[in-house]
Design a protein around this motif. Sequence first.
Motif, PDB file in Angstrom:
ATOM      1  N   ILE A   7       0.839  -1.187   0.000  1.00 44.19           N
ATOM      2  CA  ILE A   7       0.000   0.000   0.000  1.00 44.19           C
ATOM      3  C   ILE A   7       0.881   1.246   0.000  1.00 44.19           C
ATOM      4  O   ILE A   7       1.941   1.267   0.602  1.00 44.19           O
ATOM      5  N   LEU A   8       0.447   2.262  -0.716  1.00 43.98           N
ATOM      6  CA  LEU A   8       1.176   3.527  -0.748  1.00 43.98           C
ATOM      7  C   LEU A   8       0.708   4.400   0.407  1.00 43.98           C
ATOM      8  O   LEU A   8      -0.490   4.522   0.656  1.00 43.98           O
ATOM      9  N   LEU A   9       1.647   4.986   1.107  1.00 44.79           N
ATOM     10  CA  LEU A   9       1.313   5.873   2.211  1.00 44.79           C
ATOM     11  C   LEU A   9       1.504   7.312   1.751  1.00 44.79           C
ATOM     12  O   LEU A   9       2.487   7.638   1.095  1.00 44.79           O
ATOM     13  N   HIS A  10       0.564   8.153   2.123  1.00 39.87           N
ATOM     14  CA  HIS A  10       0.583   9.541   1.708  1.00 39.87           C
ATOM     15  C   HIS A  10       0.578  10.444   2.933  1.00 39.87           C
ATOM     16  O   HIS A  10       0.344  10.007   4.055  1.00 39.87           O
ATOM     17  N   GLU A  11       0.801  11.722   2.700  1.00 45.07           N
ATOM     18  CA  GLU A  11       0.851  12.702   3.774  1.00 45.07           C
ATOM     19  C   GLU A  11      -0.336  12.596   4.736  1.00 45.07           C
ATOM     20  O   GLU A  11      -0.131  12.628   5.958  1.00 45.07           O
ATOM     21  N   PRO A  12      -1.585  12.433   4.251  1.00 40.82           N
ATOM     22  CA  PRO A  12      -2.708  12.330   5.193  1.00 40.82           C
ATOM     23  C   PRO A  12      -2.589  11.138   6.147  1.00 40.82           C
ATOM     24  O   PRO A  12      -3.022  11.234   7.293  1.00 40.82           O
ATOM     25  N   ASP A  13      -2.000  10.044   5.702  1.00 45.71           N
ATOM     26  CA  ASP A  13      -1.827   8.880   6.572  1.00 45.71           C
ATOM     27  C   ASP A  13      -0.921   9.216   7.755  1.00 45.71           C
ATOM     28  O   ASP A  13      -1.203   8.844   8.897  1.00 45.71           O
ATOM     29  N   PHE A  14       0.156   9.921   7.483  1.00 44.57           N
ATOM     30  CA  PHE A  14       1.114  10.273   8.531  1.00 44.57           C
ATOM     31  C   PHE A  14       0.525  11.311   9.481  1.00 44.57           C
ATOM     32  O   PHE A  14       0.669  11.214  10.700  1.00 44.57           O
ATOM     33  N   MET A  15      -0.162  12.306   8.924  1.00 44.04           N
ATOM     34  CA  MET A  15      -0.753  13.337   9.777  1.00 44.04           C
ATOM     35  C   MET A  15      -1.826  12.760  10.682  1.00 44.04           C
ATOM     36  O   MET A  15      -1.886  13.090  11.869  1.00 44.04           O
ATOM     37  N   LEU A  16      -2.666  11.892  10.135  1.00 38.54           N
ATOM     38  CA  LEU A  16      -3.696  11.274  10.969  1.00 38.54           C
ATOM     39  C   LEU A  16      -3.076  10.426  12.076  1.00 38.54           C
ATOM     40  O   LEU A  16      -3.544  10.450  13.219  1.00 38.54           O
ATOM     41  N   ALA A  17      -2.039   9.682  11.764  1.00 34.50           N
ATOM     42  CA  ALA A  17      -1.391   8.844  12.779  1.00 34.50           C
ATOM     43  C   ALA A  17      -0.814   9.710  13.899  1.00 34.50           C
ATOM     44  O   ALA A  17      -0.930   9.368  15.083  1.00 34.50           O
ATOM     45  N   VAL A  18      -0.209  10.842  13.545  1.00 34.54           N
ATOM     46  CA  VAL A  18       0.346  11.749  14.556  1.00 34.54           C
ATOM     47  C   VAL A  18      -0.778  12.285  15.439  1.00 34.54           C
ATOM     48  O   VAL A  18      -0.683  12.256  16.675  1.00 34.54           O
ATOM     49  N   LEU A  19      -1.843  12.765  14.833  1.00 36.96           N
ATOM     50  CA  LEU A  19      -2.948  13.330  15.612  1.00 36.96           C
ATOM     51  C   LEU A  19      -3.654  12.268  16.452  1.00 36.96           C
ATOM     52  O   LEU A  19      -3.941  12.494  17.634  1.00 36.96           O
ATOM     53  N   ARG A  20      -3.904  11.125  15.873  1.00 37.70           N
ATOM     54  CA  ARG A  20      -4.611  10.072  16.606  1.00 37.70           C
ATOM     55  C   ARG A  20      -3.785   9.525  17.762  1.00 37.70           C
ATOM     56  O   ARG A  20      -4.336   9.133  18.788  1.00 37.70           O
ATOM     57  N   ALA A  21      -2.472   9.495  17.606  1.00 37.05           N
ATOM     58  CA  ALA A  21      -1.623   8.995  18.687  1.00 37.05           C
ATOM     59  C   ALA A  21      -1.748   9.875  19.925  1.00 37.05           C
ATOM     60  O   ALA A  21      -1.633   9.384  21.051  1.00 37.05           O
ATOM     61  N   ALA A  22      -1.998  11.159  19.745  1.00 43.76           N
ATOM     62  CA  ALA A  22      -2.089  12.082  20.872  1.00 43.76           C
ATOM     63  C   ALA A  22      -3.524  12.332  21.325  1.00 43.76           C
ATOM     64  O   ALA A  22      -3.755  13.169  22.199  1.00 43.76           O
ATOM     65  N   ARG A  23      -4.449  11.617  20.767  1.00 43.04           N
ATOM     66  CA  ARG A  23      -5.852  11.840  21.117  1.00 43.04           C
ATOM     67  C   ARG A  23      -6.118  11.607  22.605  1.00 43.04           C
ATOM     68  O   ARG A  23      -6.881  12.328  23.223  1.00 43.04           O
ATOM     69  N   GLU A  24      -5.461  10.619  23.194  1.00 40.58           N
ATOM     70  CA  GLU A  24      -5.701  10.283  24.594  1.00 40.58           C
ATOM     71  C   GLU A  24      -4.764  11.004  25.562  1.00 40.58           C
ATOM     72  O   GLU A  24      -4.953  10.935  26.756  1.00 40.58           O
ATOM     73  N   GLY A  25      -3.730  11.623  25.040  1.00 35.03           N
ATOM     74  CA  GLY A  25      -2.772  12.320  25.902  1.00 35.03           C
ATOM     75  C   GLY A  25      -1.465  12.504  25.163  1.00 35.03           C
ATOM     76  O   GLY A  25      -1.321  12.064  24.022  1.00 35.03           O
ATOM     77  N   PRO A  26      -0.491  13.154  25.800  1.00 37.75           N
ATOM     78  CA  PRO A  26       0.783  13.395  25.128  1.00 37.75           C
ATOM     79  C   PRO A  26       1.371  12.110  24.541  1.00 37.75           C
ATOM     80  O   PRO A  26       1.285  11.035  25.152  1.00 37.75           O
ATOM     81  N   ALA A  27       1.949  12.224  23.346  1.00 35.63           N
ATOM     82  CA  ALA A  27       2.468  11.056  22.636  1.00 35.63           C
ATOM     83  C   ALA A  27       3.819  11.389  22.021  1.00 35.63           C
ATOM     84  O   ALA A  27       4.197  12.552  21.897  1.00 35.63           O
ATOM     85  N   PRO A  93     -11.843  13.030   9.253  1.00 36.64           N
ATOM     86  CA  PRO A  93     -11.452  11.690   9.723  1.00 36.64           C
ATOM     87  C   PRO A  93     -10.759  10.832   8.662  1.00 36.64           C
ATOM     88  O   PRO A  93     -10.099   9.861   9.008  1.00 36.64           O
ATOM     89  N   ASP A  94     -10.880  11.213   7.398  1.00 35.43           N
ATOM     90  CA  ASP A  94     -10.261  10.425   6.330  1.00 35.43           C
ATOM     91  C   ASP A  94      -8.890  10.929   5.918  1.00 35.43           C
ATOM     92  O   ASP A  94      -8.211  10.273   5.135  1.00 35.43           O
ATOM     93  N   GLY A  95      -8.492  12.083   6.405  1.00 29.07           N
ATOM     94  CA  GLY A  95      -7.168  12.557   6.054  1.00 29.07           C
ATOM     95  C   GLY A  95      -7.021  14.055   6.144  1.00 29.07           C
ATOM     96  O   GLY A  95      -7.959  14.804   5.909  1.00 29.07           O
ATOM     97  N   ILE A  96      -5.816  14.446   6.505  1.00 27.48           N
ATOM     98  CA  ILE A  96      -5.459  15.855   6.623  1.00 27.48           C
ATOM     99  C   ILE A  96      -4.169  16.041   5.846  1.00 27.48           C
ATOM    100  O   ILE A  96      -3.222  15.268   6.025  1.00 27.48           O
ATOM    101  N   ASP A  97      -4.154  17.034   4.987  1.00 34.06           N
ATOM    102  CA  ASP A  97      -2.921  17.332   4.263  1.00 34.06           C
ATOM    103  C   ASP A  97      -2.715  18.837   4.263  1.00 34.06           C
ATOM    104  O   ASP A  97      -3.435  19.572   4.940  1.00 34.06           O
TER     105      ASP A  97
END
Length: 170
Positions: A7-27, A93-97
């Motif tokens: 699968i190809l990963l794009h900028e929205p995939d990385f941005m969502l992962a960063v934001l979602r990782a911190a959803r519950e607290g500092p990450a 929810p589907d991506g941020i770029d």
Amino acid sequence: MDDAEPILLHEPDFMLAVLRAAREGPARLDDAVARLRAHLAAAGEPLALAPEELTRRFEEAARLLEGACAIVPADDGRYRLTPRGVRLLAEHPDGIDQSVLRTFPEFRAFMATTSRPGPEDDPRLPAFHAGMQAFAERRALSDNPFASDTPDHLAWECGWSEARDEALRR
């Protein structure tokens, strides 16, 4: 037939992962990497990026999100979501770029101070600036001096449109 292409990963995939990782607290960025790995594993997809490239892509996503005031540094190399980051996750929810981040004046200012492309970086920059100037001179989009099937035509049009959009935001 087995399609083994990763699968190809794009900028929205990385941005969502960063934001979602911190959803519950500092990450940390490692938390974002783990989140992306888990997401891909659930889909049966490998993470086909070299470790250095993976790190570079996550660092760039975090840098851009910080420039948009969606995350801020916390302690011990961690980051936390801001109210804007929470809103971005809810609204996209589907991506941020960068096209989403450009809606924020802080991000546009951040980009203006951190990335100053010159003619050596983009050979179409003079045409882009000419389009911006044309809008400032109240010329029409149809006044584009470049042949319609050329990259300069598109660059001029993008410059004209960017100037128009800036004027509308004021």
